[in-house]
Write a protein that holds these residues in place. Sequence first.
Motif, PDB file in Angstrom:
ATOM      1  N   GLY A 199       0.819  -1.413  -0.070  1.00  0.00           N
ATOM      2  CA  GLY A 199       0.047   0.002  -0.014  1.00  0.00           C
ATOM      3  C   GLY A 199       0.864   1.327  -0.167  1.00  0.00           C
ATOM      4  O   GLY A 199       2.130   1.279   0.412  1.00  0.00           O
ATOM      5  N   GLY A 200       0.163   2.434  -0.417  1.00  0.00           N
ATOM      6  CA  GLY A 200       0.856   3.743  -0.396  1.00  0.00           C
ATOM      7  C   GLY A 200       0.062   4.522  -1.323  1.00  0.00           C
ATOM      8  O   GLY A 200      -0.997   4.379  -1.794  1.00  0.00           O
ATOM      9  N   LYS A 201       0.752   5.843  -1.516  1.00  0.00           N
ATOM     10  CA  LYS A 201      -0.063   6.981  -2.142  1.00  0.00           C
ATOM     11  C   LYS A 201       0.204   6.495  -3.447  1.00  0.00           C
ATOM     12  O   LYS A 201       1.534   6.272  -3.949  1.00  0.00           O
ATOM     13  CB  LYS A 201       0.673   8.168  -1.633  1.00  0.00           C
ATOM     14  CG  LYS A 201      -0.297   9.322  -2.400  1.00  0.00           C
ATOM     15  CD  LYS A 201      -0.094  10.676  -1.508  1.00  0.00           C
ATOM     16  CE  LYS A 201      -0.702  10.792   0.010  1.00  0.00           C
ATOM     17  NZ  LYS A 201      -0.721  12.179   0.330  1.00  0.00           N
ATOM     18  N   VAL A 202      -0.694   6.664  -4.447  1.00  0.00           N
ATOM     19  CA  VAL A 202      -0.535   6.772  -5.746  1.00  0.00           C
ATOM     20  C   VAL A 202       0.273   7.912  -6.229  1.00  0.00           C
ATOM     21  O   VAL A 202      -0.191   8.974  -6.371  1.00  0.00           O
ATOM     22  CB  VAL A 202      -1.858   6.483  -6.715  1.00  0.00           C
ATOM     23  CG1 VAL A 202      -1.618   6.379  -8.250  1.00  0.00           C
ATOM     24  CG2 VAL A 202      -2.545   5.202  -6.281  1.00  0.00           C
ATOM     25  N   GLU A 203       1.554   7.646  -6.824  1.00  0.00           N
ATOM     26  CA  GLU A 203       2.436   8.817  -7.124  1.00  0.00           C
ATOM     27  C   GLU A 203       2.153   9.201  -8.513  1.00  0.00           C
ATOM     28  O   GLU A 203       2.419  10.434  -9.162  1.00  0.00           O
ATOM     29  CB  GLU A 203       3.785   8.353  -6.983  1.00  0.00           C
ATOM     30  CG  GLU A 203       4.077   8.254  -5.684  1.00  0.00           C
ATOM     31  CD  GLU A 203       5.355   7.002  -5.364  1.00  0.00           C
ATOM     32  OE1 GLU A 203       6.120   6.914  -6.525  1.00  0.00           O
ATOM     33  OE2 GLU A 203       5.894   6.788  -4.439  1.00  0.00           O
TER      34      GLU A 203
END
Length: 219
Positions: free
Chosen positions: A187-191
């Motif tokens: 997971g993480g922020k869509v860059e």
Amino acid sequence: MINAVTDATQMFWPTERDRSINKELDKDAFLRLFITQLKNQNPLEPMDNTEFISQLAQFTALEQTTNMSKAFQQFLNSQESFSKLQAASLVGKNAVVSGKYVNLKSGSADTIVFNLESNTPVTLEIYDADENLLRREDLGYLEAGIHSYVWDGRDDEGTLMPDGTYTYKLLGIDEYGNQVELGGLEGGKVEAVQFLNGEVYVVINGIKYPISSIMEISA
């Protein structure tokens, strides 16, 4: 008179040599041929009404097919544009994807998260970019649910691996006693969103994932 019709036919109908290039008569060529036939018909033996109606019907069907093809292509183009706009709207949002990568930086690795649908013994394997097995870790018998593991960045010999992106596999046992590969969660922020060869990808933590691998989106 016959020569005129013959010349017109040769003009609009492809020869054997050209037929491999253009096997179908488009509606404009069909109409030109039809008008030429009307202009050059024998006044003493005009075209039969049945034949006339038949050719008109053929032209109408050809025109309708051409228009439908163009309309369908326009629809596909608009759908593709809409899909790209939707994908672009994901930038900046948090996403959970099914993944198999782990980043290692300065001896610290990302946390590997995975979800088990049933109880099973789990083995973790970590590979380098050349698919060489670096580390095999027995995680024991785990219950169904979400679990996590933090790799210490070392191989089976205890050597610290260089910074980079590594691939991992999670292996379990199914109800029939067969070894199966389990999916990890990342997971993480869509860059960013990338469009490559007709496929859409999202970039999370510097890694590219197919948009189909997204399992959850949040603001």
